[in-house]
Design a protein around this motif. Structure first.
Motif, mmCIF file in Angstrom:
data_model
loop_
_atom_site.group_PDB
_atom_site.id
_atom_site.type_symbol
_atom_site.label_atom_id
_atom_site.label_comp_id
_atom_site.label_asym_id
_atom_site.label_seq_id
_atom_site.Cartn_x
_atom_site.Cartn_y
_atom_site.Cartn_z
ATOM 1 N N THR A 1 0.689 -1.317 -0.108
ATOM 2 C CA THR A 1 -0.049 0.017 0.103
ATOM 3 C C THR A 1 0.879 1.236 0.150
ATOM 4 N N LEU A 2 0.478 2.159 -0.899
ATOM 5 C CA LEU A 2 1.206 3.347 -0.934
ATOM 6 C C LEU A 2 0.191 4.729 -1.159
ATOM 7 N N SER A 3 0.682 5.858 -0.440
ATOM 8 C CA SER A 3 -0.064 7.164 -0.581
ATOM 9 C C SER A 3 0.229 7.717 -1.922
ATOM 10 N N ALA A 4 -0.382 8.767 -2.337
ATOM 11 C CA ALA A 4 0.042 9.430 -3.587
ATOM 12 C C ALA A 4 1.640 10.129 -3.255
ATOM 13 N N THR A 5 1.657 10.596 -2.103
ATOM 14 C CA THR A 5 2.823 11.273 -1.730
ATOM 15 C C THR A 5 4.005 10.323 -1.746
ATOM 16 N N GLN A 6 3.881 9.066 -1.293
ATOM 17 C CA GLN A 6 4.717 8.183 -1.277
ATOM 18 C C GLN A 6 5.169 7.884 -2.811
ATOM 19 N N MET A 7 4.159 7.755 -3.371
ATOM 20 C CA MET A 7 4.443 7.445 -4.909
ATOM 21 C C MET A 7 5.348 8.496 -5.643
ATOM 22 N N ARG A 8 4.940 9.500 -5.287
ATOM 23 C CA ARG A 8 5.711 10.767 -5.867
ATOM 24 C C ARG A 8 7.083 10.763 -5.372
ATOM 25 N N THR A 9 7.419 10.505 -3.984
ATOM 26 C CA THR A 9 8.555 10.428 -3.479
ATOM 27 C C THR A 9 9.470 9.359 -4.341
ATOM 28 N N LEU A 10 8.933 8.272 -4.721
ATOM 29 C CA LEU A 10 9.557 7.081 -5.245
ATOM 30 C C LEU A 10 10.004 7.636 -6.693
ATOM 31 N N ALA A 11 9.158 8.679 -7.155
ATOM 32 C CA ALA A 11 9.429 8.772 -8.731
ATOM 33 C C ALA A 11 10.581 9.662 -8.359
ATOM 34 N N ARG A 12 10.636 10.763 -7.565
ATOM 35 C CA ARG A 12 11.500 11.684 -7.307
ATOM 36 C C ARG A 12 13.137 11.032 -7.152
ATOM 37 N N ILE A 13 12.954 9.700 -6.255
ATOM 38 C CA ILE A 13 14.258 9.146 -5.957
ATOM 39 C C ILE A 13 14.689 8.507 -7.465
ATOM 40 N N ALA A 14 13.640 7.850 -8.344
ATOM 41 C CA ALA A 14 14.029 7.334 -9.464
ATOM 42 C C ALA A 14 14.955 8.410 -10.393
ATOM 43 N N ASN A 15 14.248 9.740 -10.426
ATOM 44 C CA ASN A 15 14.922 10.724 -11.195
ATOM 45 C C ASN A 15 16.073 11.241 -10.712
ATOM 46 N N ASP A 16 16.396 11.377 -9.333
ATOM 47 C CA ASP A 16 17.394 12.083 -8.661
ATOM 48 C C ASP A 16 18.687 10.963 -8.499
ATOM 49 N N TYR A 17 18.321 9.959 -8.167
ATOM 50 C CA TYR A 17 19.470 9.055 -7.847
ATOM 51 C C TYR A 17 19.542 7.688 -8.558
ATOM 52 N N ASP A 18 18.721 7.380 -9.370
ATOM 53 C CA ASP A 18 18.426 6.251 -10.132
ATOM 54 C C ASP A 18 18.409 6.721 -11.908
ATOM 55 N N GLY B 1 15.713 7.018 -13.739
ATOM 56 C CA GLY B 1 14.527 7.440 -13.979
ATOM 57 C C GLY B 1 13.500 6.463 -14.062
ATOM 58 N N TYR B 2 13.735 5.338 -13.192
ATOM 59 C CA TYR B 2 12.556 4.079 -13.315
ATOM 60 C C TYR B 2 12.917 3.327 -11.929
ATOM 61 N N GLY B 3 11.671 2.559 -11.548
ATOM 62 C CA GLY B 3 11.813 1.738 -10.505
ATOM 63 C C GLY B 3 11.190 0.418 -10.794
ATOM 64 N N HIS B 4 11.773 -0.853 -10.150
ATOM 65 C CA HIS B 4 11.230 -2.274 -10.554
ATOM 66 C C HIS B 4 10.259 -2.570 -9.466
ATOM 67 N N PHE B 5 8.900 -2.948 -9.486
ATOM 68 C CA PHE B 5 8.093 -3.464 -8.537
ATOM 69 C C PHE B 5 8.266 -4.959 -8.696
ATOM 70 N N GLN C 1 12.418 -1.725 -6.247
ATOM 71 C CA GLN C 1 13.870 -1.827 -6.122
ATOM 72 C C GLN C 1 14.305 -0.727 -7.194
ATOM 73 N N PHE C 2 15.459 -0.172 -6.593
ATOM 74 C CA PHE C 2 16.280 0.737 -7.589
ATOM 75 C C PHE C 2 17.677 0.107 -7.731
ATOM 76 N N THR D 1 8.421 4.002 -14.962
ATOM 77 C CA THR D 1 9.590 5.255 -15.044
ATOM 78 C C THR D 1 8.954 6.219 -14.095
ATOM 79 N N ALA D 2 9.913 7.360 -13.926
ATOM 80 C CA ALA D 2 9.289 8.055 -12.913
ATOM 81 C C ALA D 2 7.950 8.817 -13.405
ATOM 82 N N ALA D 3 8.036 9.364 -14.681
ATOM 83 C CA ALA D 3 6.718 9.920 -15.134
ATOM 84 C C ALA D 3 5.550 9.082 -14.922
#
Length: 560
Positions: free
Chosen positions: A62-79, A81-85, A92-93, A353-355
């Protein structure tokens, strides 16, 4: 959804500070690789082929919208541009720099997330089904008990150094969509004849190099004893589980060695000492946690929505998507929606992707109550969508590549990252999945075939759960070359089954043709709309083996 209290936040922020210090000491040469290894694993950090991989916990998916946006920013800023569920409802990044990990964990902590116990020999992420709380066939909402288990197991000192990793799943629906038979402990929540909440407890399940279905150890366990009974099981495992051989260290090996009756006696003896102790749950504690899962402010709607019905009749593509991606909801006028992460060549299974993450967060607010779920099948779920909004959501999902109408079908492939990333893998998984998806890209044809699960693992650790796919593919190493073993007949759910190997393995180039022959054999033998597994059970493996290994025979087609 549940929100952290001051104790949760204090624990998580203190862990971030602790790991920041450990990373600095390691990079400064004060800690050896051997000393740093258990410390990073306790924080979900793996060293993969090309970089560090960080696995972030998403408790019961379970994720909130805020948490999902944080994952998107992590994907862009540190990975990249994507993550793997993953199949266990985590993300996973794959391209993480070690020196940046404390900053990532800090960002996660700020939105009530962490990576604690997503690796190591401890109790891992507690999972349940992605439709918990909203499924039309649900008996009870399992999320409060899943959250209670999460709180109890997080940094519980008695169970941080188990013989091997330990996984717990809970569900409470007519269909088992949490795969509880495949977990070290599987819990099924229901009401008994007196209307009291009870648990059926299953132990010793697991896949990997020794796949075993879990066995029932107790039925009718009062919910108040959930923690004490799980604790008794873990104590017996901690005491008797093997530590001399990691391949024989899982609880499934202990249960098999002792026998379920002897194991149950050990657990019962242990439980008698602790059942009425501090771990016994109270109604007040249950209500405290359950309050975090109170139903949102649903509107009073007619279940037969006119707009939805009109669009179904006018738009065949939308109707096809709705037939697979729209799931029944317990509240009239609402539905749950599957957003497929399996578009084929456009993206590996489970990747976003982060988008796309940002878009899903937006949709969860626009069309629901700012909540997103991660499914065992690596897809995402919007749990509370008004039927009147389904057509608009579908259009947006298609624009973002998340509207493929293949949920539950052959190309809804479960796959691990495989040899492209994982240092343990014998073979790649992603190219095989995409080659199959490219071969079976006709959605009309897939819908005619009906539900068929296909799972791929890049090694014997079975992170892609190939054992329980109707069709399973396992990457194996042959003298330094990548080959693939095929199993047929696996299934998850209440009628779980382990697939059987059909024969010698195949090269990567052969796999799409092999799957085509398997499907053609199914089409040749099935009666009316008979599902794949029923046909397989009725005719047996031999017709499939004969056609698959008839290498000089032209591959037959499947006329529908």
């Amino acid at each position: 959804m549940y929100h952290y209290d001051e104790y949760d936040r204090a624990l998580v922020f203190e862990r971030v500070a602790q790991f920041r210090d450990q990373v600095q000491r390691f990079m400064g040469g004060e800690l050896s690789d051997e000393e740093f290894l258990p410390l990073r694993l306790q924080n979900g950090l793996y060293l993969q082929k090309h970089a560090y991989m960080l696995r972030v916990a998403i408790p019961y998916g379970t994720l909130s919208a805020t948490q999902m946006r944080t994952l998107a920013r992590i994907a862009n800023d540190y990975d990249r541009g994507y993550g793997h569920f993953t199949t266990r409802q985590n993300i996973q990044f794959n391209w993480i720099a070690l020196e940046q990990v404390p900053d990532i964990l800090q960002r996660l902590a700020e939105v009530d997330m962490h990576a604690i116990q997503t690796s190591g020999n401890c109790v891992r992420n507690i999972t349940t089904e992605a439709f918990a709380g909203v499924a039309a066939d649900e008996l009870l909402d399992p999320r409060p008990l899943a959250e209670i288990l999460r709180q109890w197991s997080t940094i519980n000192p008695e169970f941080l150094f188990l013989p091997r990793k330990f996984k717990i799943a809970i569900c409470s629906a007519a269909q088992d969509r949490a795969a509880i038979m495949m977990h070290d402990i599987g819990l099924y929540l229901y009401r008994d004849e007196q209307g009291e909440m009870c648990l059926r407890v299953i132990v010793g399940g697991g896949l990997g190099r020794t796949p075993i279905l879990g066995l029932q150890i107790r039925d009718g366990l009062p919910w108040q004893h959930l923690l004490s009974y799980v604790e008794a099981i873990l104590r017996v495992y901690n005491r008797h589980g093997r530590r001399d051989n990691k391949y024989k260290a899982r609880i499934k090996i202990l249960v098999k060695a002792l026998g379920i009756e002897a194991f149950a006696r050990e657990v019962e003896q242990e439980w008698q000492h602790i059942k009425d102790g501090p771990a016994q749950l109270t109604a007040e504690e249950f209500q405290r946690v359950a309050a975090g899962f109170a139903a949102p402010a649903y509107q009073r709607l007619d279940d037969a929505d006119l707009e939805f019905g009109t669009q179904l009749s006018l738009n065949p593509a939308f109707a096809r998507w709705a037939s697979r991606s729209v799931q029944p909801h317990k509240v009239p006028g609402y539905a749950s929606v599957v957003l497929s992460t399996k578009p084929g060549l456009a993206s590996p299974p489970g990747d976003l992707t982060a988008a796309q993450m940002q878009a899903v967060a937006d949709w969860s607010e626009q069309f629901g109550f700012a909540e997103i779920r991660v499914a065992h099948e690596q897809n995402l779920i919007l749990p509370d969508v008004r039927k009147a909004d389904l057509h608009a959501l579908w259009q947006l999902a298609c624009e973002q590549g998340l509207g493929t109408a293949n949920s539950g079908l052959l190309t809804d492939i479960i796959a691990c990252p495989g040899g492209d990333f994982c240092a343990l893998a014998n073979a790649t998984s992603i190219p095989i999945a995409q080659a199959i998806q490219a071969r079976f890209d006709d959605l009309d044809y897939l819908h005619d075939l009906g539900e068929i699960s296909l799972n791929i693992s890049g090694c014997i650790n079975a992170c892609g759960h190939h054992h329980i796919g109707n069709i399973g593919i396992l990457g194996v190493d042959k003298n330094g070359s990548e080959w693939y073993q095929i199993t047929l007949g696996g299934a998850q759910g209440k009628d779980s089954q382990l697939g059987k190997v059909i024969g010698p393995s195949f090269s990567a180039a052969q796999i799409p043709g092999v799957i085509e022959r398997i499907i053609a054999t199914y089409c040749a033998y099935r009666e009316l709309d008979e599902p794949f597994l029923e046909t397989l059970h009725r005719v047996g493996l031999e017709p499939f083996k004969e056609r698959v290994y008839a290498v000089h025979e032209e591959a037959p087609t499947c006329a529908m």
